[in-house]
Scaffold this motif. Structure first.
Motif, PDB file in Angstrom:
ATOM      1  N   GLU A   5       0.823  -1.210   0.000  1.00  0.00           N
ATOM      2  CA  GLU A   5       0.000   0.000   0.000  1.00  0.00           C
ATOM      3  C   GLU A   5       0.857   1.260   0.000  1.00  0.00           C
ATOM      4  O   GLU A   5       0.451   2.298  -0.517  1.00  0.00           O
ATOM      5  CB  GLU A   5      -0.914   0.024   1.221  1.00  0.00           C
ATOM      6  CG  GLU A   5      -2.181  -0.792   1.080  1.00  0.00           C
ATOM      7  CD  GLU A   5      -3.173  -0.440   2.172  1.00  0.00           C
ATOM      8  OE1 GLU A   5      -4.057   0.397   1.926  1.00  0.00           O
ATOM      9  OE2 GLU A   5      -3.057  -0.997   3.270  1.00  0.00           O
ATOM     10  N   HIS A   6       2.039   1.178   0.587  1.00  0.00           N
ATOM     11  CA  HIS A   6       2.961   2.320   0.638  1.00  0.00           C
ATOM     12  C   HIS A   6       3.825   2.408  -0.618  1.00  0.00           C
ATOM     13  O   HIS A   6       4.733   3.234  -0.685  1.00  0.00           O
ATOM     14  CB  HIS A   6       3.871   2.212   1.873  1.00  0.00           C
ATOM     15  CG  HIS A   6       3.191   2.525   3.169  1.00  0.00           C
ATOM     16  ND1 HIS A   6       2.275   1.685   3.746  1.00  0.00           N
ATOM     17  CD2 HIS A   6       3.308   3.593   4.004  1.00  0.00           C
ATOM     18  CE1 HIS A   6       1.852   2.218   4.880  1.00  0.00           C
ATOM     19  NE2 HIS A   6       2.448   3.364   5.058  1.00  0.00           N
ATOM     20  N   LYS A   7       3.547   1.538  -1.614  1.00  0.00           N
ATOM     21  CA  LYS A   7       4.327   1.493  -2.862  1.00  0.00           C
ATOM     22  C   LYS A   7       5.797   1.172  -2.572  1.00  0.00           C
ATOM     23  O   LYS A   7       6.703   1.623  -3.277  1.00  0.00           O
ATOM     24  CB  LYS A   7       4.241   2.821  -3.636  1.00  0.00           C
ATOM     25  CG  LYS A   7       2.834   3.320  -3.890  1.00  0.00           C
ATOM     26  CD  LYS A   7       2.020   2.340  -4.696  1.00  0.00           C
ATOM     27  CE  LYS A   7       0.622   2.884  -4.967  1.00  0.00           C
ATOM     28  NZ  LYS A   7      -0.243   1.871  -5.623  1.00  0.00           N
ATOM     29  N   GLY A   8       6.004   0.400  -1.511  1.00  0.00           N
ATOM     30  CA  GLY A   8       7.361   0.028  -1.124  1.00  0.00           C
ATOM     31  C   GLY A   8       7.665  -1.417  -1.480  1.00  0.00           C
ATOM     32  O   GLY A   8       6.943  -2.067  -2.240  1.00  0.00           O
ATOM     33  N   ARG A   9       8.733  -1.928  -0.884  1.00  0.00           N
ATOM     34  CA  ARG A   9       9.202  -3.289  -1.181  1.00  0.00           C
ATOM     35  C   ARG A   9       9.682  -3.937   0.105  1.00  0.00           C
ATOM     36  O   ARG A   9      10.258  -3.266   0.967  1.00  0.00           O
ATOM     37  CB  ARG A   9      10.339  -3.196  -2.198  1.00  0.00           C
ATOM     38  CG  ARG A   9      10.752  -4.514  -2.827  1.00  0.00           C
ATOM     39  CD  ARG A   9      11.616  -4.265  -4.059  1.00  0.00           C
ATOM     40  NE  ARG A   9      12.886  -3.668  -3.736  1.00  0.00           N
ATOM     41  CZ  ARG A   9      14.039  -4.355  -3.610  1.00  0.00           C
ATOM     42  NH1 ARG A   9      14.047  -5.669  -3.785  1.00  0.00           N
ATOM     43  NH2 ARG A   9      15.165  -3.736  -3.338  1.00  0.00           N
ATOM     44  N   VAL A  10       9.412  -5.223   0.261  1.00  0.00           N
ATOM     45  CA  VAL A  10       9.873  -5.952   1.443  1.00  0.00           C
ATOM     46  C   VAL A  10      10.456  -7.288   0.996  1.00  0.00           C
ATOM     47  O   VAL A  10       9.928  -7.936   0.098  1.00  0.00           O
ATOM     48  CB  VAL A  10       8.719  -6.156   2.459  1.00  0.00           C
ATOM     49  CG1 VAL A  10       7.542  -6.897   1.827  1.00  0.00           C
ATOM     50  CG2 VAL A  10       9.213  -6.893   3.703  1.00  0.00           C
TER      51      VAL A  10
END
Length: 411
Positions: free
Chosen positions: A389-394
């Motif tokens: 949702e935060h347009k991030g990556r994990v």
């Protein structure tokens, strides 16, 4: 006298011949008149046909160019020959950029086969019309869902496809929301049927045994007290487990039903503030919790409520799978325009064959903690949903018996 008779006969013969010629000429004139009339009739018919064609062409152009639906004409090789303004606006391209190109050049890479199927159905199998739901790319790089209806028609020596393109993004979004609700219901049923059933049965069993023990005579008080303590402890532990399951279930429901509200936040201060309340579980196992940073503010746009769940799940997992007196490190740093948070433990690690499933709901990688702490297999799934949702990556880096590092990268 003979000459007079001869002249008369000659004169009569000439008269007869002239009359025949006149009659033939009249017939010829009549034939020409009929042919002229027929020619005029044919001309009138052709003019009517031409007029009807022009009117039909005018109606087609009015429908084609003024329609609020995207419309185009494609050839057998899927090359665009005509396009209306609605489709240009829909895709963000000009007419010059679209005409002459193949529609597959604008197809989302995962959906090129849709157009290949359309091409086969129309031009190879000669099906009069065919419909697909597919995904096209706009000029700005974004994509949109569309319903495409193509009708095969003959144009001089070529068979072309008249194609209507309708944007169905809203409908697809609704379908995805309904699918989320369905998946959420499936999650609830799964947890109720499997994960909550066991702790509730344990609580009922422990309660019954506790009741029976309390009803026994006080012949062996110490032994009886030990039994009571063990039953009460079992009730307490299983109640905690059930509560944890319910909490994660409610958390998933909230994540899937509420959109993220992003605020510019100093991650350094935010993490420092929440670590103080998250140290309790670590201290119970004698685990040191360290936070490494440069001391400078590190700003990122986050949903402050949801990101707390990220921290809680990562630290909970790290504590759960670390041995007593272990160490957990949080490292916050900036890499270009990215903000990177690393949570590292020196616990039992994750075998390589399970790495691909760790972010799945009810992952196969779920295991009990080093002190038998229960797990739901939802922690990293929740983390990934929030970071997406935060347009991030994990991602993770881990080896069995060598600890685990979880990395989060935010724009």
């Amino acid at each position: 006298m003979p000459n007079s008779k001869t002249n008369l006969k000659t004169s009569q013969a000439n008269t007869t011949s002239s009359e025949a010629e006149i009659l033939a000429l009249r017939k010829e004139i009549e034939q020409l008149r009929l042919e002229k009339a027929a020619a005029f009739d044919r001309l009138n018919v052709q003019e009517a046909i031409h007029k009807n064609f022009e009117e039909s062409q005018s109606r087609f152009e009015a429908i084609f160019y003024q329609s609020v639906l995207g419309q185009k004409i494609i050839s057998a090789d899927l090359r665009i020959t005509q396009v209306n303004e609605s489709l240009q606006q829909m895709m963000g391209y000009s007419k010059a950029e679209l005409v002459g190109t193949r529609i597959t050049e604008f197809a989302h890479p995962d959906f090129v086969w849709d157009w290949q199927a359309l091409q086969k159905k129309l031009w190879e199998e000669q099906i009069p019309s065919f419909q697909i739901e597919t995904c096209l790319l706009k000029k700005d790089g974004t994509s949109f869902w569309c319903r495409v209806t193509s009708i095969l028609f003959q144009d001089q020596d070529a068979r072309l496809g008249f194609t209507i393109v309708e944007n169905i993004d809203k409908r697809k979004l609704l379908e995805l929301e309904l699918k989320k609700l369905y998946d959420n219901q499936e999650t609830i049923m799964h947890m109720v049927a499997h994960d909550l059933k066991s702790p509730l049965n344990n609580i009922m069993l422990a309660a019954r045994l506790l009741k029976e023990t309390l009803e026994e005579p006080d012949t062996k008080k110490q032994e009886k007290d030990e039994q009571i303590f063990s039953y009460v402890n079992l009730i307490s532990e299983t109640s905690d487990r059930a509560l944890h399951l319910i909490s994660e279930l409610l958390l998933i429901g909230e994540i899937e039903s509420r959109y993220a509200t992003l605020e510019q936040t100093d991650l350094k201060d935010y993490i420092q503030f929440h670590l103080n309340s998250l140290r309790v579980d670590a201290e119970r196992k004698g685990i040191r919790l360290l936070f490494h940073h440069s001391g400078k503010p590190v700003f990122a746009a986050i949903d402050r409520s949801k990101f707390r769940w990220v921290l809680e799940n990562l630290l909970s997992n790290a504590v759960k799978f670390s041995q007593e007196n272990g160490q957990i490190s949080l490292t916050l740093k900036e890499e270009g325009d990215k903000k990177v948070l690393q949570v590292q433990d020196n616990g039992i690690g994750i075998p390589a064959e399970l790495h691909a499933t760790v972010f799945q709901k009810f992952t196969k990688a779920r295991r009990q903690g080093t002190k038998g702490e229960p797990t739901t297999g939802l922690g990293l799934y929740i983390v990934k949903q929030i970071i997406d949702e935060h347009k991030g990556r994990v991602w993770i880096e881990s080896q069995a018996d060598a600890g685990t590092s979880v990395f989060i990268e935010l724009p």
